[in-house]
Scaffold this active site. Structure first.
Site, PDB file in Angstrom:
ATOM      1  CG  HIS A 189      42.649  34.134  40.146  1.00 23.77           C
ATOM      2  ND1 HIS A 189      42.794  35.469  40.446  1.00 23.77           N
ATOM      3  CD2 HIS A 189      41.310  33.933  40.024  1.00 23.77           C
ATOM      4  CE1 HIS A 189      41.600  36.062  40.485  1.00 23.77           C
ATOM      5  NE2 HIS A 189      40.690  35.143  40.239  1.00 23.77           N
ATOM      6  CE  LYS A 240      33.580  40.386  40.634  1.00 18.30           C
ATOM      7  NZ  LYS A 240      34.567  39.298  40.700  1.00 18.30           N
ATOM      8  NE  ARG A 265      36.694  33.142  46.765  1.00 19.05           N
ATOM      9  CZ  ARG A 265      36.522  34.440  46.640  1.00 19.05           C
ATOM     10  NH1 ARG A 265      37.350  35.275  47.228  1.00 19.05           N
ATOM     11  NH2 ARG A 265      35.514  34.923  45.937  1.00 19.05           N
ATOM     12  CB  SER A 325      40.476  40.353  42.561  1.00 24.69           C
ATOM     13  OG  SER A 325      40.865  39.141  41.985  1.00 24.69           O
TER      14      SER A 325
HETATM   15  N1  COA Z   1      41.108  31.653  45.305  1.00 23.06           N
HETATM   16  C1  COA Z   1      40.867  32.844  45.874  1.00 23.06           C
HETATM   17  N2  COA Z   1      40.027  33.752  45.314  1.00 23.06           N
HETATM   18  C2  COA Z   1      39.464  33.464  44.154  1.00 23.06           C
HETATM   19  C3  COA Z   1      39.695  32.249  43.515  1.00 23.06           C
HETATM   20  C4  COA Z   1      40.554  31.325  44.137  1.00 23.06           C
HETATM   21  N3  COA Z   1      40.801  30.145  43.595  1.00 23.06           N
HETATM   22  N4  COA Z   1      38.989  32.233  42.375  1.00 23.06           N
HETATM   23  C5  COA Z   1      38.333  33.390  42.320  1.00 23.06           C
HETATM   24  N5  COA Z   1      38.624  34.140  43.383  1.00 23.06           N
HETATM   25  C6  COA Z   1      38.087  35.445  43.704  1.00 23.06           C
HETATM   26  C7  COA Z   1      38.662  36.538  42.875  1.00 23.06           C
HETATM   27  O1  COA Z   1      39.792  37.077  43.479  1.00 23.06           O
HETATM   28  C8  COA Z   1      37.503  37.503  42.760  1.00 23.06           C
HETATM   29  O2  COA Z   1      37.447  38.323  43.909  1.00 23.06           O
HETATM   30  P1  COA Z   1      36.573  39.693  43.942  1.00 23.06           P
HETATM   31  O3  COA Z   1      35.129  39.323  43.841  1.00 23.06           O
HETATM   32  O4  COA Z   1      36.948  40.272  45.236  1.00 23.06           O
HETATM   33  O5  COA Z   1      37.015  40.530  42.764  1.00 23.06           O
HETATM   34  C9  COA Z   1      36.295  36.570  42.743  1.00 23.06           C
HETATM   35  O6  COA Z   1      36.726  35.397  43.384  1.00 23.06           O
HETATM   36  C10 COA Z   1      35.863  36.143  41.365  1.00 23.06           C
HETATM   37  O7  COA Z   1      36.755  36.604  40.390  1.00 23.06           O
HETATM   38  P2  COA Z   1      37.227  35.862  39.107  1.00 23.06           P
HETATM   39  O8  COA Z   1      37.178  34.382  39.241  1.00 23.06           O
HETATM   40  O9  COA Z   1      38.516  36.481  38.684  1.00 23.06           O
HETATM   41  O10 COA Z   1      36.203  36.313  38.052  1.00 23.06           O
HETATM   42  P3  COA Z   1      34.653  36.523  38.040  1.00 23.06           P
HETATM   43  O11 COA Z   1      33.896  35.632  38.964  1.00 23.06           O
HETATM   44  O12 COA Z   1      34.402  37.986  38.152  1.00 23.06           O
HETATM   45  O13 COA Z   1      34.415  36.035  36.540  1.00 23.06           O
HETATM   46  C11 COA Z   1      33.158  35.679  34.538  1.00 23.06           C
HETATM   47  C12 COA Z   1      33.146  35.913  36.053  1.00 23.06           C
HETATM   48  C13 COA Z   1      34.013  36.709  33.819  1.00 23.06           C
HETATM   49  C14 COA Z   1      33.652  34.281  34.223  1.00 23.06           C
HETATM   50  C15 COA Z   1      31.665  35.823  34.141  1.00 23.06           C
HETATM   51  O14 COA Z   1      31.186  37.104  34.526  1.00 23.06           O
HETATM   52  C16 COA Z   1      31.472  35.636  32.640  1.00 23.06           C
HETATM   53  O15 COA Z   1      31.353  34.521  32.179  1.00 23.06           O
HETATM   54  N6  COA Z   1      31.416  36.771  31.892  1.00 23.06           N
HETATM   55  C17 COA Z   1      31.210  36.746  30.464  1.00 23.06           C
HETATM   56  C18 COA Z   1      29.738  37.065  30.122  1.00 23.06           C
HETATM   57  C19 COA Z   1      28.883  35.822  30.261  1.00 23.06           C
HETATM   58  O16 COA Z   1      29.021  34.831  29.569  1.00 23.06           O
HETATM   59  N7  COA Z   1      27.917  35.919  31.185  1.00 23.06           N
HETATM   60  C20 COA Z   1      27.011  34.842  31.466  1.00 23.06           C
HETATM   61  C21 COA Z   1      27.554  33.941  32.548  1.00 23.06           C
HETATM   62  S1  COA Z   1      26.365  32.713  33.019  1.00 23.06           S
END
Ligand code: COA
Length: 161
Positions: A17, A41, A90, A127
């Site tokens: 991140h 999640k 990724r 994560s």
């Molecule tokens: N390098 C390494 N790993 C990374 C990374 C990077 N640059 N970017 C993300 N990751 C990993 C994270 O560690 C995480 O790992 P995990 O799956 O093992 O937990 C995964 O990729 C994604 O996590 P993160 O980017 O922190 O968040 P997310 O994908 O869970 O976030 C939201 C998603 C919160 C943005 C999305 O659910 C959202 O928009 N929620 C609000 C409700 C909404 O509007 N929904 C409609 C969406 S269309």
């Protein structure tokens, strides 16, 4: 770009991140990092601890602000006045989900999404791996930002037992 929004679960923030946050902060005047809820999640760290860990990790980046937002991403983008959403991808598996989210957010809220390629050094960090190792007391220091390691360790300690 004036304002960009980098949303995620950040449960917890990792060096992957931070790679995106650091590089994205150079492309805009202001970067808002939003701790949001991913309904798919369960969540291990509470939101306040996630914000605290991110704030510690981003303290050296003057144009980065950390917030929490409980609603939809398109609402957060409107409230923060973001010109675009940034997401990291990724090499394996992220693209399909990110593509779908980007299309939905553009159709629902007119929000553009820019996808940034994660640096290869962080491609294997996630994560959930950090959560699992920390829960059993293993060393997470190489995977999380050093400024936030103690905060993350304290928040995740003992959850595997
Ligand atoms: N390098 C390494 N790993 C990374 C990374 C990077 N640059 N970017 C993300 N990751 C990993 C994270 O560690 C995480 O790992 P995990 O799956 O093992 O937990 C995964 O990729 C994604 O996590 P993160 O980017 O922190 O968040 P997310 O994908 O869970 O976030 C939201 C998603 C919160 C943005 C999305 O659910 C959202 O928009 N929620 C609000 C409700 C909404 O509007 N929904 C409609 C969406 S269309």
């Amino acid at each position: 770009m004036k304002t960009a929004l980098y949303p995620g679960s950040f449960d917890p923030v990792t060096r992957g991140h931070m790679d995106i946050i650091t590089r994205a902060s150079r492309l805009c005047d202001a970067l808002v990092v939003a701790v949001m809820h991913n309904p798919d999640k369960r969540g291990a760290m509470d939101v306040a601890s996630r914000v605290q860990a991110l704030s510690l990790a981003c303290a050296h980046l003057p144009n980065v602000r950390v917030i929490a937002h409980g609603g939809l991403l398109i609402e957060c983008a409107a409230q923060t006045g973001a010109d675009a959403v940034i997401r990291g991808v990724r090499p394996l598996g992220d693209f399909e989900t990110e593509y779908q989210m980007a299309q939905v957010n553009r159709e629902l809220g007119g929000v553009e999404t820019l996808l940034m390629a994660t640096s290869p050094a962080y491609a294997s960090i996630s994560s959930s791996i950090v959560r699992q190792i920390a829960a059993f007391g293993g060393a997470i220091d190489s995977m999380v930002p050093p400024e936030a390691a103690a905060c993350i360790r304290a928040s995740l300690a003992g959850q595997g037992r």
